[in-house]
Design an enzyme around this catalytic site. Structure first.
Site, PDB file in Angstrom:
ATOM      1  N   ASP A 158       0.849  -1.184   0.000  1.00  0.00           N
ATOM      2  CA  ASP A 158       0.000   0.000   0.000  1.00  0.00           C
ATOM      3  C   ASP A 158       0.889   1.240   0.000  1.00  0.00           C
ATOM      4  OD1 ASP A 158      -2.212   1.596   0.121  1.00  0.00           O
ATOM      5  OD2 ASP A 158      -2.927   0.882   2.063  1.00  0.00           O
ATOM      6  N   ASP A 182      -3.718   2.661  -5.471  1.00  0.00           N
ATOM      7  CA  ASP A 182      -2.528   2.742  -4.615  1.00  0.00           C
ATOM      8  C   ASP A 182      -2.227   1.474  -3.826  1.00  0.00           C
ATOM      9  OD1 ASP A 182      -4.697   2.870  -2.946  1.00  0.00           O
ATOM     10  OD2 ASP A 182      -4.013   4.586  -1.783  1.00  0.00           O
ATOM     11  N   GLU A 183      -2.814   0.326  -4.182  1.00  0.00           N
ATOM     12  CA  GLU A 183      -2.531  -0.880  -3.420  1.00  0.00           C
ATOM     13  C   GLU A 183      -2.737  -2.112  -4.281  1.00  0.00           C
ATOM     14  OE1 GLU A 183      -5.335  -1.937  -0.281  1.00  0.00           O
ATOM     15  OE2 GLU A 183      -6.733  -0.428  -1.056  1.00  0.00           O
TER      16      GLU A 183
END
Length: 406
Positions: free
Chosen positions: A27, A121-122
């Site tokens: 993350d 974002d992960e």
């Protein structure tokens, strides 16, 4: 205080048996805010909110400094500024976030093709098959963090575990900029002391219902009879939470998109100036890439060479073939030709890699009257058969053998 401000950060230190922790959750830390701060390094230690500065707008993101004031994403901007009047508000730039996200995901895919992107974002990564090439799960997590930092300026947190949801919880505990490994036999010791609100899927309403029953820790949840739990939060939710509280999560990493490329690369412990060694490494990688293509039933038309120098500057050179291939010798000849143009006197190489793009299904058999790769293709398929029976490394190109080996 926010649960996302990094105040409860926990990371792995020293040696840990990570052999069972082959699922990674990675993350990016305060992603939107961190991208904005790349252009405003003078604000790194100040509270920063990303969003539109108007009375009716909401917070898009906040850095960790602002989170310590209780500022969180989706909060009304007016409330955020009351909690943190000295915060600097920066306008969001979604195009840049997408650009950086794509760069980071490409780094992930260089370590394993098994990447399940959850959002901008992960992502989850299954690195069970990458250990021989890149090291242990903890080493892979550390390498990825270093690559992301070096190539984008961003930090990310990594959780490694035997299940997806524990890996995700571990990455959350490691924030910001940390790595936390949870071996399979330590799963319950990690989970049970945590507050029920940290369990994946427990929202504010469910959390209040559980707290109302005196269930404060995940261990309390695990020890509660399933029927009692289902009465509290419903049949489906009760059963799901009961399973998670005991660390049970059968889900695997799911790759929903087609592979865009297949590649290998190596970062040397010391900068390499020996051109012959670099050529040998290119041959090794070309053979490995071709084998992966054949196992997947793929061929590729574009061959890419990647070279990173001692100063971290990176160049790529690509060559497009008239016919797609999965033949290692053909891939090597193309990258070698590209390499010769770069191998000037005094070259100092930190990383070198080979990648094949523009993939499609097929066996690589040429469509012309004469196929120049036919002999090599037959030889490499024979090697595939030996490898399948006796293991990797049984048969290799003679130029990759150590001349001192009897």
């Amino acid at each position: 205080m926010s649960r996302q401000d990094g105040s409860d950060r926990t990371v792995s230190t020293g040696a840990v048996d990570d052999s069972t922790a082959t699922l990674l959750h990675i993350d990016l830390d305060a992603f939107f805010a961190s991208v904005e701060l790349l252009d405003h390094p003078e604000l790194v230690h100040r509270p920063v909110i990303v969003g539109h500065r108007s009375g009716r707008s909401v917070v898009t993101a906040a850095n960790y400094v602002a989170r310590r004031y209780g500022v969180n994403s989706a909060m009304p901007m007016a409330l955020a500024l009351r909690r943190c009047p000295e915060a600097v508000v920066l306008e969001p730039h979604m195009g840049r976030y997408k650009e950086y996200s794509d760069r980071v995901m490409r780094i992930f895919e260089e370590f394993t093709p098994l990447v399940e992107q959850l959002g901008i974002d992960e992502a989850f990564l299954d690195v069970a098959g990458a250990r021989r090439l890149h090291g242990t799960p903890a080493e892979i997590g550390a390498k990825i963090r270093a690559r992301v930092k070096a190539e984008t300026g961003l930090t990310c947190s990594v959780g490694a575990a035997s299940t997806k949801f524990v890996a995700k919880m571990a990455s959350g505990r490691a924030k910001p900029d940390g790595l936390l490994v949870i071996p399979a036999d330590e799963t319950l010791a990690f989970l049970h002391p945590l507050p029920v609100g940290t369990l994946w899927g427990v929202g504010a309403t469910t959390e209040q219902a559980l707290l109302g029953q005196g269930l404060r820790q995940i261990g309390d949840l695990a020890r509660t009879p399933l029927a009692v739990l289902q009465k509290c939060v419903g049949d489906a939710s009760g059963r799901k939470l009961h399973e998670l509280a005991w660390g049970r999560d059968p889900r695997v990493v799911t790759v929903e998109h087609e592979e865009k490329s297949v590649g290998h690369e190596v970062t040397f412990e010391y900068d390499v100036t020996d051109v012959a060694r670099l050529r040998s490494e290119l041959l090794r990688q070309s053979v490995a890439v071709a084998a992966r293509l054949r196992r997947a039933g793929l061929v590729g038309r574009c061959v890419v060479l990647k070279v990173r120098y001692t100063d971290f500057s990176t160049v790529t050179r690509s060559r497009t073939l008239s016919e797609p291939t999965s033949v290692g010798r053909r891939i090597y000849e193309e990258v070698a030709a590209s390499f010769e143009a770069l191998a000037a006197s005094g070259i100092r190489v930190r990383l070198i890699g080979v990648r094949v793009e523009q993939l499609s299904g097929g066996d690589g058999t040429g469509t012309g009257l004469w196929d120049p790769d036919d002999d090599w293709r037959g030889a490499e398929r024979a090697v595939d058969s030996v490898t399948a029976r006796f293991g990797r490394g049984t048969v290799r190109p003679a130029s990759l053998l150590d001349p001192d080996t009897p």
